[in-house]
Design a protein around this motif. Structure first.
Motif, PDB file in Angstrom:
ATOM      1  N   THR A  94       0.839  -1.208   0.000  1.00  0.00           N
ATOM      2  CA  THR A  94       0.000   0.000   0.000  1.00  0.00           C
ATOM      3  C   THR A  94       0.868   1.252   0.000  1.00  0.00           C
ATOM      4  OG1 THR A  94      -1.716  -1.171   1.220  1.00  0.00           O
ATOM      5  CG2 THR A  94      -1.819   1.230   1.245  1.00  0.00           C
ATOM      6  N   GLY A  95       1.906   1.255   0.823  1.00  0.00           N
ATOM      7  CA  GLY A  95       2.827   2.397   0.854  1.00  0.00           C
ATOM      8  C   GLY A  95       3.550   2.577  -0.460  1.00  0.00           C
ATOM      9  N   LEU A  96       3.971   1.462  -1.069  1.00  0.00           N
ATOM     10  CA  LEU A  96       4.650   1.556  -2.365  1.00  0.00           C
ATOM     11  C   LEU A  96       3.739   2.154  -3.428  1.00  0.00           C
ATOM     12  CD1 LEU A  96       6.692  -1.753  -2.653  1.00  0.00           C
ATOM     13  CD2 LEU A  96       7.572   0.558  -2.747  1.00  0.00           C
ATOM     14  N   ILE A  97       2.499   1.707  -3.473  1.00  0.00           N
ATOM     15  CA  ILE A  97       1.569   2.219  -4.495  1.00  0.00           C
ATOM     16  C   ILE A  97       1.301   3.703  -4.286  1.00  0.00           C
ATOM     17  CG2 ILE A  97      -0.820   2.084  -5.318  1.00  0.00           C
ATOM     18  CD1 ILE A  97      -0.634  -0.961  -4.798  1.00  0.00           C
ATOM     19  N   LEU A  98       0.953   4.080  -3.063  1.00  0.00           N
ATOM     20  CA  LEU A  98       0.645   5.496  -2.807  1.00  0.00           C
ATOM     21  C   LEU A  98       1.863   6.383  -3.036  1.00  0.00           C
ATOM     22  CD1 LEU A  98      -1.538   5.201   0.418  1.00  0.00           C
ATOM     23  CD2 LEU A  98      -2.305   5.791  -1.876  1.00  0.00           C
TER      24      LEU A  98
END
Length: 129
Positions: A94-98
């Motif tokens: 999730t952090g990578l995508i955002l």
């Protein structure tokens, strides 16, 4: 009650089997040895700090998207979290995508600004009066 009802061992009355009287046997108290250590099946939670930080920085980037540093740090922490913290995989992704969306957005923004600036410099040099 006559004395004949309960004949003794040497009496001539009815023959009744004699049982040996033994004192009651009680189990002896167990001797306690060394105390055993019982380990409770509690294990500390696997580390997920990098993954959580990456996701939080990705969410903060939505609000504070005008900075380039916050999404970049969150993106790097997401990559490190994926490799070192398998328990926090979902949060790291999730952090990578955002953070990745904001890093790519910043990169596109810089390319457009640099492209417009370069085009402006190129056109001002050729139309000199």
């Amino acid at each position: 009650m006559s004395h004949d009802q309960y004949p003794g061992p040497g009496s001539q009355g009815q023959h009744q089997p004699q049982y040996a009287q033994q004192p009651p046997q009680y189990a002896q108290a167990q001797q306690y040895g060394q105390p055993t250590h019982v380990t409770v099946g509690f294990q500390p939670a696997p580390p997920r700090g990098l993954s959580i930080t990456s996701m939080v920085l990705g969410l903060v980037s939505i609000v504070l998207g005008f900075t380039f540093l916050v999404p970049l740090v969150g993106f790097v922490l997401g990559i490190v979290g994926l490799r070192k913290e398998p328990a926090g995989r979902g949060m790291a992704v999730t952090g990578l995508i955002l953070n990745g969306l904001f890093v790519v957005g910043w990169a596109l923004f810089l390319i457009v600004v640099i492209g417009i600036g370069a085009a402006g410099i190129a056109t001002s040099g050729t139309s000199g009066s």
